[in-house]
Scaffold this active site. Structure first.
Site, PDB file in Angstrom:
ATOM      1  CG  HIS A  60      -2.030  -1.016   1.095  1.00 17.78           C
ATOM      2  ND1 HIS A  60      -3.100  -1.060   1.965  1.00 17.78           N
ATOM      3  CD2 HIS A  60      -2.239  -2.031   0.206  1.00 17.78           C
ATOM      4  CE1 HIS A  60      -3.912  -2.027   1.612  1.00 17.78           C
ATOM      5  NE2 HIS A  60      -3.403  -2.646   0.551  1.00 17.78           N
ATOM      6  CD  GLU A  62      -1.400   4.284   3.613  1.00 13.37           C
ATOM      7  OE1 GLU A  62      -2.540   4.587   3.999  1.00 13.37           O
ATOM      8  OE2 GLU A  62      -1.190   3.447   2.699  1.00 13.37           O
ATOM      9  CB  CYS A  88      -6.266  -0.260   5.147  1.00 10.67           C
ATOM     10  SG  CYS A  88      -4.643  -1.075   5.132  1.00 10.67           S
ATOM     11  CB  ALA A 175     -28.787   2.423 -41.443  1.00  4.09           C
ATOM     12  NE  ARG A 196     -15.015  -1.682 -25.815  1.00  6.32           N
ATOM     13  CZ  ARG A 196     -15.177  -2.408 -26.905  1.00  6.32           C
ATOM     14  NH1 ARG A 196     -14.132  -3.053 -27.440  1.00  6.32           N
ATOM     15  NH2 ARG A 196     -16.374  -2.507 -27.473  1.00  6.32           N
ATOM     16  NE  ARG A 219      -8.791  -5.854 -30.648  1.00  4.81           N
ATOM     17  CZ  ARG A 219      -7.988  -6.897 -30.791  1.00  4.81           C
ATOM     18  NH1 ARG A 219      -6.682  -6.705 -31.017  1.00  4.81           N
ATOM     19  NH2 ARG A 219      -8.449  -8.134 -30.742  1.00  4.81           N
TER      20      ARG A 219
END
Length: 360
Positions: A60, A62, A88, A175, A196, A219
């Protein structure tokens, strides 16, 4: 969060916190863990160490900052830890950061955002009980921005949902003959691939999976797969063919056999998905909107008119303008010839709202 400090934040600590935000942004945008940065300040205000969280299973922020200080040959006793998220207080893949700070002799901790995760929260209390000076809620808006979708996902107990639409100026996604490639240009399409690459899951309905045979991969501009590939999630009862592109290279395929968006999100939450991108089609988009489970809309709009064909969103059950799903624009971004509109749904009007309709 417990705040035990009797003193205000200093200019040096504010500068360090802004540096911590920049460090946090180096962490991965996807995954179950938040982006966190930490800067350790000596009593004279100089930086003795800094670090950020590089992803699940890694140190983490810290602990990374403490390790950095030791690598520099600097003492951590009497230092101030400036952190973007409350340290945490639980043992998971790594130990509790709150105890690591206490054992390192840190004297003061400055925090931007409290941790809403009931599993990890409590670090401020542990620090305060150990005699550490704790100052909370410093630059909280900037801190929330760095945490991005992770924070509301943890607060709500479900993935943050971004609905992606790519349509013509008159709201069509295909269409009359069903053709849809390509409505938007290359710049907008690459931007969508970049999005994405930042999410944990891409969600489509079985109708889209069968009609378009998409690969649902992230991609780069040269067409190669990027390092992070989100889960590919298909919603609906019909089977995905064995030769579908969804079964090819890319993220894991997850088939959720339901039409209930809440059930879909429950399945994804169990997989520690924090950010889901709903891409299609119109029926699935409408289902998430009707369930009020869309947190953000990314609408890619092309300067094209069809005058007919498939609408971007199916029937929402809106019979009158007063019941329309209204959005609050947050950002408008030109992308080549196209435009991206980022917006968030307005909260539903209260029962006592008697606002009159407006005529043009």
């Amino acid at each position: 969060m417990t705040t035990t400090s009797s003193g205000a934040v200093t200019a040096t600590e504010l500068d360090a916190l802004r540096r911590a935000f920049a460090l946090a942004a180096r962490g991965p945008a996807s995954g179950p863990n938040p982006r966190v940065g930490c800067v350790l300040l000596a009593p004279d205000g100089t930086t003795v160490g800094e670090g950020w969280h590089e992803g699940a299973g890694s140190a983490h922020a810290e602990v990374a900052a403490l390790d950095d200080a030791r690598a520099r040959g600097r003492s951590t006793v009497g230092t101030t830890a400036v952190v973007t998220l409350e340290p945490c207080d639980h043992t998971g893949r790594t130990g509790p950061c709150s105890r690591a700070l206490v054992e390192a002799g840190v004297a003061r901790v400055v925090v931007a955002v409290r941790d809403p995760n009931p599993v990890a929260a409590g670090g401020a209390r542990t620090l305060a009980d150990a005699g550490v000076d704790v100052l909370a809620d410093v630059l909280p808006d900037e801190g929330r921005a760095v945490l991005g979708a992770w924070l509301p996902a943890v607060e709500r107990g479900r993935p943050f949902v971004t609905l992606k639409l790519a349509s013509t100026l008159d709201g069509r996604v295909a269409a009359a003959d069903g053709t849809s490639r390509w409505i938007t240009g290359a710049v907008a399409r690459q931007h969508a691939h970049d999005l994405r690459a930042e999410v944990d899951a891409i969600v489509v309905g079985t109708g889209t999976a069968l009609a378009d045979d998409p690969s649902l991969t992230a991609r780069a501009a040269d067409g190669t797969l990027v390092g992070h590939q989100p889960l590919r999630v298909v919603v609906g009862l019909r089977d995905v063919p064995g030769d579908a592109r969804l079964r090819g290279e890319g993220g894991e395929l997850v088939h959720v056999r339901t039409h209930d968006p809440a059930e879909v999100l429950a399945v994804l939450a169990a997989r520690e998905v924090r950010h889901a991108l709903v891409e299609g089609g119109p029926t699935l988009a409408a289902a998430f909107l009707r369930a009020r489970l869309v947190d953000e809309v990314h609408a890619y709009v092309a300067p094209v008119l069809l005058g007919g064909g498939l609408s971007a969103v199916a029937d929402l059950g809106v019979a009158t303008i007063a019941d329309a799903v209204r959005l609050v624009p947050r950002r408008v971004q030109p992308l080549g010839d196209d435009v991206l509109v980022v917006a968030t749904p307005e909260p539903p009007a209260s029962a006592g709202d008697d606002t009159q309709s407006e005529e043009p």
